[in-house]
Design a protein around this motif. Structure first.
Motif, short mmCIF file in Angstrom:
data_model
loop_
_atom_site.label_atom_id
_atom_site.label_comp_id
_atom_site.label_asym_id
_atom_site.label_seq_id
_atom_site.Cartn_x
_atom_site.Cartn_y
_atom_site.Cartn_z
N ASN A 181 124.96 24.42 32.47
CA ASN A 181 123.41 25.15 32.44
C ASN A 181 123.32 24.71 34.19
N GLY A 182 124.22 24.31 34.54
CA GLY A 182 123.77 24.24 36.20
C GLY A 182 123.65 23.00 36.91
N LYS A 183 123.59 21.83 35.81
CA LYS A 183 122.99 20.64 36.49
C LYS A 183 124.67 19.72 36.62
N ILE A 184 124.96 18.50 37.41
CA ILE A 184 125.66 18.03 38.15
C ILE A 184 125.27 16.48 37.47
N ARG A 185 126.35 15.77 36.76
CA ARG A 185 126.39 14.69 35.86
C ARG A 185 127.65 13.83 36.65
N PHE A 186 125.89 12.90 37.00
CA PHE A 186 127.61 12.28 38.36
C PHE A 186 126.40 10.41 37.60
N ASP A 187 127.93 9.50 37.54
CA ASP A 187 126.93 7.57 37.67
C ASP A 187 126.38 7.81 36.85
N GLY A 188 126.29 8.95 35.31
CA GLY A 188 125.32 8.18 34.44
C GLY A 188 123.59 9.06 34.80
N ASP A 189 123.51 9.68 35.53
CA ASP A 189 122.30 10.53 36.20
C ASP A 189 122.76 12.13 36.13
N VAL A 190 121.61 13.06 35.88
CA VAL A 190 121.23 14.53 36.00
C VAL A 190 120.69 14.92 37.29
N PHE A 191 121.45 15.39 38.51
CA PHE A 191 120.87 16.40 39.08
C PHE A 191 120.68 17.68 39.15
N GLU A 192 119.97 18.40 39.76
CA GLU A 192 119.92 19.31 40.02
C GLU A 192 119.84 20.10 41.04
N SER A 193 120.68 20.12 41.96
CA SER A 193 121.57 20.47 43.30
C SER A 193 122.38 19.22 43.69
N PRO A 194 123.54 20.43 43.86
CA PRO A 194 124.88 19.29 44.34
C PRO A 194 124.56 18.11 46.01
N THR A 195 123.87 18.75 46.26
CA THR A 195 123.19 17.52 47.61
C THR A 195 122.43 16.40 47.28
N ALA A 196 121.31 16.74 46.12
CA ALA A 196 120.92 15.11 45.79
C ALA A 196 121.67 14.72 45.41
N ALA A 197 122.81 14.90 44.64
CA ALA A 197 123.94 13.83 44.22
C ALA A 197 124.46 13.78 44.87
N ALA A 198 125.16 14.49 45.76
CA ALA A 198 125.78 13.67 47.35
C ALA A 198 124.91 13.07 48.10
#
Length: 231
Positions: A181-198
């Motif tokens: 669905n286009g979300k990034i899961r990282f370190d237990g959190d979910v982000f809706e854009s690659p920049t937010a996760a970065a």
């Protein structure tokens, strides 16, 4: 091979207004009923730019209207009728700013990026300040970025299955997952854009998540930028 079509079909440049008055019939034969862009000059300096469906009629008008005696030379550029002519005239007006033109050119479907530039600079300054001060300020900044990107899943529809992501920063690898669905899961959190996760990894610096995160390309086996999915 199809013939190449040119916008400007002919031109007449730097002609004295006296030629227009004394050899009116000659000029009329050349440009009467022709459309195009014209320019008026005063002592070799651009004074006025205009667009006309009948260049001869328009030049005659300018010998009598408010522009009378304010120009001494003219140039005309005969063109084929084109849907972009009005925008081309506006472009000339905005770049050259002739003193005789009262209005500035307008672009019907153009977006003014000045406000976006202002927001981007402010965001970059906030990132820089958070990076310098660190601690709670940096953590609050990361949370703010995450909140502001919710509801705008820019990765939706790019993949048909979840794929692994990898990033390398300061001698360390970070791993995440891009969901269907286009979300990034990282370190237990979910982000809706690659920049937010970065930005959870890079503190206080501007970063493009599309280039920061990489995925393994099936064909080459290389880890390539996430931006490749948009090509």
């Amino acid at each position: 091979m199809s013939a190449r079509h040119h916008l400007v079909t002919s031109q007449l440049e730097n002609i004295s207004w006296k030629v227009l008055e004394q050899y009116r019939d000659v000029i009329k034969e050349m440009i009467r009923g022709k459309s195009g862009i014209y320019a008026l000059y005063n002592r070799d300096k651009l004074y006025y730019v205009g667009l006309a469906s009948n260049l001869m009629t328009r030049l005659n008008q300018h010998l009598k209207d408010r522009h009378k005696r304010k120009w001494d030379k003219f140039s005309v550029y005969l063109t084929k009728k084109d849907e972009h002519m009005k925008e081309l005239e506006s472009l000339f007006l905005r770049i050259m700013k002739p003193t005789g033109n009262k209005v500035i050119g307008k672009f019907g479907g153009s977006v003014n990026l000045r406000q976006q530039l202002n927001k981007s600079i402010k965001s970059a300054d906030d990132d820089k300040r958070a990076g310098l001060l660190g601690g709670a300020i940096a953590r609050n900044r990361r949370r703010s970025v995450t909140r502001n990107t919710r509801g705008t899943t820019v990765l939706a529809g790019l993949v048909g299955r979840k794929i692994g992501l990898r990033a390398y920063y300061k001698d360390y690898y970070y791993f995440a997952t891009l969901t269907v669905n286009g979300k990034i899961r990282f370190d237990g959190d979910v982000f809706e854009s690659p920049t937010a996760a970065a930005k959870m990894i890079i503190e206080g610096r501007s970063v493009s998540g599309w280039n920061f995160w990489r995925y393994k390309d099936k064909k080459s086996g290389d880890w390539v930028p996430l931006a490749n999915l948009r090509k």
